[in-house]
Design a protein around this motif. Structure first.
Motif, PDB file in Angstrom:
ATOM      1  N   PHE A 121     -31.276 -15.776  -1.321  1.00  7.78           N
ATOM      2  CA  PHE A 121     -31.494 -15.803   0.122  1.00  7.78           C
ATOM      3  C   PHE A 121     -30.509 -14.830   0.770  1.00  7.78           C
ATOM      4  O   PHE A 121     -29.628 -14.303   0.101  1.00  7.78           O
ATOM      5  N   ASP A 122     -30.668 -14.613   2.048  1.00  3.07           N
ATOM      6  CA  ASP A 122     -29.823 -13.671   2.783  1.00  3.07           C
ATOM      7  C   ASP A 122     -28.507 -14.356   3.170  1.00  3.07           C
ATOM      8  O   ASP A 122     -28.329 -14.811   4.292  1.00  3.07           O
ATOM      9  N   GLY A 163     -28.442 -11.647  -6.635  1.00  2.00           N
ATOM     10  CA  GLY A 163     -28.589 -11.726  -5.185  1.00  2.00           C
ATOM     11  C   GLY A 163     -28.662 -10.358  -4.557  1.00  2.00           C
ATOM     12  O   GLY A 163     -28.732  -9.329  -5.244  1.00  2.00           O
ATOM     13  N   GLY A 164     -28.646 -10.349  -3.227  1.00  2.00           N
ATOM     14  CA  GLY A 164     -28.632  -9.116  -2.467  1.00  2.00           C
ATOM     15  C   GLY A 164     -27.265  -8.451  -2.508  1.00  2.00           C
ATOM     16  O   GLY A 164     -26.286  -9.007  -3.030  1.00  2.00           O
ATOM     17  N   HIS A 179     -18.461 -11.860 -13.337  1.00  2.00           N
ATOM     18  CA  HIS A 179     -18.220 -10.705 -14.189  1.00  2.00           C
ATOM     19  C   HIS A 179     -19.481  -9.846 -14.303  1.00  2.00           C
ATOM     20  O   HIS A 179     -19.415  -8.669 -14.609  1.00  2.00           O
ATOM     21  N   TRP A 180     -20.628 -10.478 -14.090  1.00  3.16           N
ATOM     22  CA  TRP A 180     -21.933  -9.828 -14.227  1.00  3.16           C
ATOM     23  C   TRP A 180     -22.656  -9.870 -12.890  1.00  3.16           C
ATOM     24  O   TRP A 180     -22.483 -10.824 -12.131  1.00  3.16           O
ATOM     25  N   ALA A 181     -23.508  -8.864 -12.629  1.00  5.65           N
ATOM     26  CA  ALA A 181     -24.281  -8.861 -11.385  1.00  5.65           C
ATOM     27  C   ALA A 181     -25.657  -8.258 -11.624  1.00  5.65           C
ATOM     28  O   ALA A 181     -25.804  -7.241 -12.308  1.00  5.65           O
ATOM     29  N   TRP A 182     -26.640  -8.924 -11.033  1.00  4.21           N
ATOM     30  CA  TRP A 182     -28.028  -8.473 -11.028  1.00  4.21           C
ATOM     31  C   TRP A 182     -28.435  -8.448  -9.561  1.00  4.21           C
ATOM     32  O   TRP A 182     -28.465  -9.483  -8.910  1.00  4.21           O
ATOM     33  N   GLN A 183     -28.689  -7.258  -9.046  1.00  3.15           N
ATOM     34  CA  GLN A 183     -28.928  -7.114  -7.614  1.00  3.15           C
ATOM     35  C   GLN A 183     -30.403  -6.884  -7.302  1.00  3.15           C
ATOM     36  O   GLN A 183     -31.078  -6.094  -7.957  1.00  3.15           O
ATOM     37  N   THR A 184     -30.875  -7.591  -6.283  1.00  8.15           N
ATOM     38  CA  THR A 184     -32.211  -7.389  -5.741  1.00  8.15           C
ATOM     39  C   THR A 184     -32.131  -6.437  -4.547  1.00  8.15           C
ATOM     40  O   THR A 184     -31.113  -6.410  -3.854  1.00  8.15           O
ATOM     41  N   PRO A 185     -33.207  -5.669  -4.286  1.00 11.54           N
ATOM     42  CA  PRO A 185     -33.187  -4.847  -3.083  1.00 11.54           C
ATOM     43  C   PRO A 185     -33.323  -5.674  -1.802  1.00 11.54           C
ATOM     44  O   PRO A 185     -32.974  -5.207  -0.725  1.00 11.54           O
ATOM     45  N   ALA A 186     -33.815  -6.904  -1.942  1.00 10.25           N
ATOM     46  CA  ALA A 186     -33.957  -7.774  -0.764  1.00 10.25           C
ATOM     47  C   ALA A 186     -32.594  -8.027  -0.138  1.00 10.25           C
ATOM     48  O   ALA A 186     -31.609  -8.218  -0.847  1.00 10.25           O
TER      49      ALA A 186
END
Length: 193
Positions: A100-101, A130-131, A145-152
């Protein structure tokens, strides 16, 4: 942007053969309280047999990360049990969804949630999905330590530290999939043992 091509999907599964034919090297899959959308051991083996690695994300509701340390610990325990049952090596990360935002004022709750998860699986295994803003804030505070980013909710910005970037959609094997690109050699991928 070049990188390693992957996908994510939930309730319907394209299968390892279709993903391999589409040139995908990994699939980000769910751990959750909803067994219907979760990665199964059979699916993990099918993916692996076609050269498609697994990555896992825990999501128990879009705003579950606001539940603080106790919520993070409870979720990490469930996620760890599910991951172990799949044959995931114990040194691989689990991403935790902030779907979510999230506002700056909510980050303390999110950071506490990630602290709770770290208390169970170790900080070096904690990832965030997340965003741009919650990802950046969590990484800056060294809560993940890890990040997976959405364009949202990202305003066109990307945190260069995110190992995975989510993108457009594509139908593969009759299934709508989100496309992802891994920007690092190690992005939390694994195959069942």
């Amino acid at each position: 942007m070049s990188g390693i091509a992957g996908v994510d999907y939930a309730w319907t599964h394209p299968g390892g053969a279709a993903l391999k034919a589409a040139g995908k090297k990994f699939a980000c899959r769910y751990l959750s309280d909803d067994h219907r959308k979760n990665l199964s051991k059979a699916e993990a083996k099918d993916l692996s047999s076609h050269g498609v690695a697994c990555v896992v994300v825990w999501e128990a509701g879009a705003k579950r990360a606001l539940s603080g340390s106790k919520g993070g610990a409870a979720d990490a325990k469930k996620a760890e049990q599910q991951a172990a049952a799949l044959g995931m090596p114990q040194d691989r990360p689990i991403y935790f969804a902030v779907d979510f935002d999230a506002t700056p004022g909510q980050q303390d709750h999110i950071n506490a949630y990630l602290d709770g998860a770290a208390g169970v699986i170790g900080r070096e295994r904690v990832g965030i999905y997340g965003g741009y803003y919650p990802v950046k804030r969590a990484l800056d505070a060294k809560k993940a330590h890890w990040a997976w980013q959405t364009p949202a909710w990202s305003g066109g910005q990307w945190d260069h530290r995110a190992q995975i970037r989510q993108g457009a959609q594509q139908t593969i094997g009759g299934v709508g999939c989100d496309l992802n690109v891994a920007t690092a050699d190690d992005y939390g991928q694994w195959s069942p043992h």
